[in-house]
Enzyme design. Structure first.
Site, PDB file in Angstrom:
ATOM      1  N   HIS A  86     -12.021  47.094 -12.051  1.00 14.26           N
ATOM      2  CA  HIS A  86     -11.011  46.055 -12.282  1.00 14.26           C
ATOM      3  C   HIS A  86      -9.775  46.622 -12.964  1.00 14.26           C
ATOM      4  O   HIS A  86      -9.670  47.827 -13.217  1.00 14.26           O
ATOM      5  CB  HIS A  86     -11.601  44.918 -13.125  1.00 14.26           C
ATOM      6  CG  HIS A  86     -12.122  45.328 -14.469  1.00 14.26           C
ATOM      7  ND1 HIS A  86     -11.336  45.830 -15.469  1.00 14.26           N
ATOM      8  CD2 HIS A  86     -13.386  45.310 -14.978  1.00 14.26           C
ATOM      9  CE1 HIS A  86     -12.057  46.082 -16.536  1.00 14.26           C
ATOM     10  NE2 HIS A  86     -13.325  45.791 -16.264  1.00 14.26           N
ATOM     11  N   CYS A 137     -17.620  49.114 -17.288  1.00 13.57           N
ATOM     12  CA  CYS A 137     -16.952  49.073 -15.992  1.00 13.57           C
ATOM     13  C   CYS A 137     -16.067  50.301 -15.797  1.00 13.57           C
ATOM     14  O   CYS A 137     -15.930  51.138 -16.674  1.00 13.57           O
ATOM     15  CB  CYS A 137     -16.101  47.809 -15.886  1.00 13.57           C
ATOM     16  SG  CYS A 137     -17.045  46.277 -16.009  1.00 13.57           S
TER      17      CYS A 137
END
Length: 496
Positions: free
Chosen positions: A153, A161
């Protein structure tokens, strides 16, 4: 133009309809292009690169991630049917350590092979745009590994992430979107701790994750020699790549990650090419080890990494577990343009001061010499400061008085007053201050001023009680407390 718009709308509707059937309860997040962010066109420079490399706009893509290099690669199929590298993106932030994700909340970015379908694309992400990696896959589940919402992202912030800048994720998202519009049902995501080269395998040879890394290196090698997306299956809690039906079998093999492997073969042309590459890599790795290639340090408490191009733009930035973190390398990149906007709230990796700094001076009031073995003396680097008066150089008059029998003796057992405690404790604090690296993000100490304000109770202090003072806490004397990077949690929700 009207005809092209109509065709695009019909393709979008078809992809979204398929996504709804696949997504179930996540159907409110599967629209590929329902807002302006998600519908941004592929940049003209990238379109020109596709034309130069004989690629179609809507041909399939494949993504590879490397933690140590902090890079994300987008590969795209050309008109010959092979994948070729389209663009490499520096990763703004990843968290955890080199190694696979094991459990929910361990802050680990996953490693392995994953499949991204339209339902995993999230145009409504709180991190600008994102897509779900698909962790855990069948292999992870077979090992009982847990975790959810592991994304690629924007926003350059991570707690498990792979985080890019908003501008970068917009490009990557658009490439994935166009591949789905072109008919690709899912694109493959390959996540590695580092590029699986002999040099890196030699450096990390003692890492406990090496058996897992050698297993996923097989898939890495399959892609390297064929430039085709490897077919991924799981059985007996391991990865299997490019498995095909065995000779004489009437149907394709059925794989179960937790069950015994079925009969299968790997096509000869792939198997032989992979075997040759593995033999070359193994020989080169052994050669590097025999030459004394140093072993990479295991994680000393640093949470993840950051590409040097981003670290060079942040005051006292640090690449953490990624490459290129020395001050000279960062200084050389400081004038280069960053690939996107770096948020003011970005939190770079922080070294663990308690482990990385030189060991502090340890004070002792014992008259007994501190025993050290040769191995301890050569590796620990800890210096011992004695507070005994007999260890200090005597002045001329003191020495003369002692020799003629005036004053005290040299026998420490006859000394009636204990040595002053401040002399023993003083060296520890300045030692830490000298060793503090310049690249560490400053964190204001919280409890130090109050502790410094308290006077030491002189009547109760004894020589036996003075020694434990430096080791009463795991925090080094005079240093700022190490703030864990899970302070990110105050900024982010559970859903990325």
């Amino acid at each position: 133009m009207t005809h092209r718009t109509l065709v695009r709308a019909l393709l979008t509707s078809a992809v979204l309809a398929a996504g709804v059937m696949l997504a179930g309860c996540d159907s409110d997040q599967i629209s590929l292009a329902q807002n302006a962010k998600a519908n941004q066109p592929v940049p003209p420079k990238l379109v020109a690169a596709m034309t130069e490399k004989d690629m179609d706009m809507q041909s399939p893509i494949l993504v590879r991630l490397f933690k140590q290099e902090a890079e994300l690669e987008v590969w795209k199929q050309n008109r010959s049917g092979q994948f070729a590298l389209l663009k490499t993106y520096p990763i703004c932030r990843w968290s955890g350590d080199l190694g696979p994700k094991v459990r929910e909340g361990d802050r680990q970015a996953p490693e392995g092979f994953y499949s991204i379908n339209p339902s995993q694309m999230n145009p409504q992400s709180a991190y600008y745009l994102s897509f779900n990696t698909g962790y855990p896959n069948a292999f992870d589940k077979a090992l009982g590994r847990t975790g959810s919402q592991l994304m690629v992202h924007g926003d350059c912030s991570s707690r498990g992430c792979y985080a890019m800048t908003d501008e970068q994720i917009a490009e990557i998202y658009s490439l994935g979107r166009e591949s789905f519009f072109g008919g690709q049902k899912a694109f493959q995501l390959q996540a590695y701790p580092f590029r699986m080269t002999p040099v890196n395998m030699a450096k990390h040879r003692n890492n406990p994750n090496m058996p897992f890394w050698k297993m996923i290196k097989e898939g890495y090698d399959h892609f390297e020699v064929t430039k085709q997306e490897p077919k991924v299956d799981f059985c007996e809690k391991k990865y299997v790549f490019d498995a095909a039906k065995a000779p004489g079998a009437t149907r394709d093999p059925v794989f179960d990650a937790s069950a015994k492997c079925p009969a299968y073969v790997i096509p000869e042309e792939i198997a032989s090419a992979v075997h040759e590459k593995e033999q070359r890599d193994a020989a080169e790795t052994a050669k590097l080890v025999s030459k004394g290639t140093p072993v990479a340090r295991l994680n000393t408490g640093i949470d993840g990494g950051m590409n040097a191009i981003f670290a060079s733009k942040i005051p006292e930035g640090n690449t953490g577990l990624s490459e290129g973190g020395d001050s000279q390398a960062l200084a050389s990149m400081s004038l280069a343009r960053a690939p996107g906007t770096i948020p003011g709230t970005v939190n770079p990796p922080k070294p663990n001061l308690a482990v990385q700094q030189e060991e502090p001076v340890v004070a002792t009031t014992s008259s007994t010499p501190v025993a050290t073995t040769p191995s301890t003396a050569s590796s620990a680097g800890t210096r011992v400061a004695s507070a005994n008066a007999s260890d200090k150089s005597e002045g001329f008059f003191s020495s003369f008085a002692r020799k003629v029998g005036i004053g005290g003796t040299a026998d420490a057992s006859k000394t009636t007053a204990p040595p002053p405690a401040p002399v023993a404790a003083a060296p520890a604090k300045p030692k830490v201050a000298e060793a503090k690296p310049q690249s560490v993000v400053r964190v204001a100490p919280k409890a130090e001023p109050k502790q410094a304000a308290k006077p030491a109770p002189k009547p109760q202090v004894t020589t036996a009680a003075a020694a434990p003072a430096p080791t009463s806490s795991t925090q080094l004397a005079g240093s700022a407390p190490v703030v864990q990077t899970n302070s990110f949690d105050t900024r982010f929700s559970a859903v990325k």
